[in-house]
Each structure stands twice: as C-alpha cells, then as structure tokens.
Design a protein around this motif. Structure first.
Motif, PDB file in Angstrom:
ATOM      1  N   ASP A  84       0.880  -1.168   0.000  1.00 46.89           N
ATOM      2  CA  ASP A  84       0.000   0.000   0.000  1.00 46.89           C
ATOM      3  C   ASP A  84       0.915   1.214   0.000  1.00 46.89           C
ATOM      4  OD1 ASP A  84      -3.079   0.907   1.753  1.00 46.89           O
ATOM      5  OD2 ASP A  84      -1.821   2.039   0.347  1.00 46.89           O
ATOM      6  N   ARG A 189     -10.356   6.237  16.022  1.00 48.56           N
ATOM      7  CA  ARG A 189     -10.467   6.018  14.583  1.00 48.56           C
ATOM      8  C   ARG A 189      -9.404   6.917  13.958  1.00 48.56           C
ATOM      9  NH1 ARG A 189     -10.378   4.795   9.589  1.00 48.56           N
ATOM     10  NH2 ARG A 189     -12.109   5.237   8.193  1.00 48.56           N
ATOM     11  N   TYR A 208      -7.540  -3.622  18.091  1.00 43.83           N
ATOM     12  CA  TYR A 208      -7.989  -2.992  16.840  1.00 43.83           C
ATOM     13  C   TYR A 208      -8.838  -4.008  16.105  1.00 43.83           C
ATOM     14  CZ  TYR A 208      -7.679  -1.833  11.850  1.00 43.83           C
ATOM     15  OH  TYR A 208      -7.975  -1.601  10.531  1.00 43.83           O
TER      16      TYR A 208
HETATM   17  C1  LIP Z   1      -7.746   2.987   4.652  1.00 42.58           C
HETATM   18  C2  LIP Z   1      -7.469   2.104   5.843  1.00 42.58           C
HETATM   19  C3  LIP Z   1      -8.357   2.494   7.023  1.00 42.58           C
HETATM   20  C4  LIP Z   1      -9.804   2.358   6.631  1.00 42.58           C
HETATM   21  C5  LIP Z   1     -10.077   3.281   5.466  1.00 42.58           C
HETATM   22  C6  LIP Z   1      -9.180   2.948   4.267  1.00 42.58           C
HETATM   23  P1  LIP Z   1      -6.563   3.537   2.332  1.00 42.58           P
HETATM   24  O1  LIP Z   1      -6.937   2.552   3.576  1.00 42.58           O
HETATM   25  O2  LIP Z   1      -6.115   2.225   6.193  1.00 42.58           O
HETATM   26  O3  LIP Z   1      -8.125   1.680   8.153  1.00 42.58           O
HETATM   27  O4  LIP Z   1     -10.643   2.651   7.725  1.00 42.58           O
HETATM   28  O5  LIP Z   1     -11.418   3.162   5.093  1.00 42.58           O
HETATM   29  O6  LIP Z   1      -9.503   1.658   3.806  1.00 42.58           O
HETATM   30  O7  LIP Z   1      -7.784   3.587   1.468  1.00 42.58           O
HETATM   31  O8  LIP Z   1      -6.215   4.865   2.879  1.00 42.58           O
HETATM   32  O9  LIP Z   1      -5.386   2.856   1.640  1.00 42.58           O
END
Ligand code: LIP
Length: 265
Positions: A84, A189, A208
């Motif tokens: 990611d 959050r 978590y």
């Molecule tokens: C995010 C996650 C986060 C989740 C968001 C989103 P992104 O990933 O890291 O925990 O709550 O909805 O999925 O989209 O920033 O790679």
C-alpha cells in the motif's frame, strides 16, 4: 532470508516515504475516485507505488506484486510483495500527519487466507517512525523491540477501528461502535489500518478491529502486531481477511471478539 527481505522492504519503504512526504509538501491532488465519491486515489499514491514497484523489480525480478494502485503480477519465486504506497490516503489528502507506506512480502498465493507473511515494514514519513518485523524475529519500532500492552479488562481497553467508504457499510459500522463505546475505555479512529496494527504492537492501542480492509492495508501491520505478541485473526481464529480483522493481546482479543460476536448476533 527473512532478514534480507526485511532490509529491502525497510530501505524501499523509507525512500518511498520521503517521496510521499515531498509530494504532500508540494500539494496533493485527487487523480480519481474508486469505490465511492469519498474513496480517492491521488497522483502521489500512483507515483509512490510506481517507485516501489520499480525498486522491487530491480532488486527481486522474479517476485510477484500485489499493490493497491496497479495491476497484480504473479512471479516465479513463490514470493509476492504486498504494497500500500500510501495507507491513510484521506489523512494524506487533508494533510493529517498520520499515513504510512506499507510493504510486506508473503510466501505462497497472494491471498490472506493462505499466505505466509515473511517480512513487513510500515513507515510514517511524518513522524519518521519505522515499524518492522520478520517472521520469527520479533517486531521493532526503529531499534526498539515491541511487545503488546499487558492484558486489561475490556472496560479499560483503548480500541482502534475504521470505517469503509460506502454509506451503507458506514451506517452498520457506526451502529456497532455506538454499542461498543460504553463497554470499553474509548475508541480511536485514526484512519490508517497499517499504523493501527503497529499501534497494537507498540502498546498504544489495546486492540484494533475492522471489516472491509484490502490485503495491502493489513499485510505488513498484521505481521508486526503478531511478532509483538498480539493475536491477529479473523472470526473464530480464521486468517484475517477483508471479512474481518482483529488484533490484540490474546486475552483482550478473546473478550473483544466475544463482544463483537454478541453485537452481530
Ligand atoms: C484505509 C485504511 C483504514 C480504513 C479506510 C481505508 P486507504 O486505507 O487504512 O483503516 O478505515 O477506510 O480503507 O484507502 O487509505 O489505503
């Protein structure tokens, strides 16, 4: 082997974090929307993933690649890099200094149900924090070895979670949090799953959970949490997948899963 893979993941993640931070300073623009009007990808997401992908292809040409922003590619070595480039994209877009580059390498099919995570690194370029873990070699923040916080009663537990990008899913998740909130110390959050998992490893969260994550959101952070002594799983001890992930010290994990199961029934 795992240590060599971790060194490569760490080196590239730190370089990619420097790139992402430079782009943040220069100004961030949305490149496109994905699953909903609030699920965005920035030009920096794409550029950072392309940088990581090129560095990995140069260093490990036969490995596979599974990233958030580009086409998956199977390899010939049995290893796949799960990436990611900027986890916490909305935080990044808004200039909230809580986002991360997440790079993991797994053995076997690139499927969280069956893969074996070998090494992972999560870097927050804004704080300079580098979380890392190699399977069987422990979890670290920089040079500091990590251990989950000792067991606490759920009523004293600080629990992290996150929400999806669809309004219907968010309504369900909000209703669940409303029931959980009076049963725990508090909820956080923070917006970046990979860092949420690393915070469990560092004892900054007692637990978590989240539903709807992609493999690249949790591949590295889950290994960091597990190597720090957390139980990381899906429902009933199954592997963590998009269906559900929970990470906590084992006693806290059991109590939290039991309560969430009660809320779901
Ligand atoms: C995010 C996650 C986060 C989740 C968001 C989103 P992104 O990933 O890291 O925990 O709550 O909805 O999925 O989209 O920033 O790679």
């Amino acid at each position: 082997m795992n240590s060599e893979l971790l060194n490569l993941a760490r080196t590239i993640a730190v370089e990619a974090g420097e790139l992402a931070q430079r782009r943040r300073i220069e100004g961030v623009e949305v490149a496109d929307h994905k699953s909903s009007a609030v699920d965005v990808v920035t030009h920096a997401d794409r550029e950072t993933e392309a940088f990581i992908r090129a560095r990995l292809a140069d260093a490990r040409p036969g490995d596979g690649f599974l990233g958030e922003e580009s086409a998956a590619e199977s390899g010939t070595t049995g290893l796949t890099w799960v990436v990611d480039p900027i986890d916490g994209t909305v935080n990044f877009l808004y200039g909230i200094p809580h986002y991360a580059v997440s790079i993991a390498v797994v053995e076997g099919e690139p499927d969280p149900l069956t893969w074996t995570a070998l090494a992972g690194c999560v870097v927050n370029p804004e704080t300079g924090e580098v979380y890392s873990a190699a399977a069987g070699h422990g979890a670290f923040l920089g040079e500091e070895r990590l251990q989950v916080a000792p067991a606490v009663d759920l009523s004293q537990a600080l629990i992290g979670t996150g929400f999806g990008y669809s309004a219907d899913r968010r309504a369900e998740q909000g209703a669940l949090v409303a029931r959980l909130l009076p049963r725990v110390r508090d909820i956080r959050r923070l917006g970046t799953a990979s860092l949420d998992l690393c915070f469990v490893a560092a004892g900054r969260l007692n637990g978590y959970y989240e539903r709807g994550l992609n493999p690249w959101d949790h591949a590295a952070g889950a290994l960091v949490a597990a190597e720090a002594g957390a139980r990381v799983s899906g429902w009933s001890g199954r592997p963590a997948t998009s269906e559900f992930i929970l990470a906590a010290e084992p006693t806290v994990a059991e109590a939290l899963e039991q309560l969430l199961t009660e809320f779901h029934s």
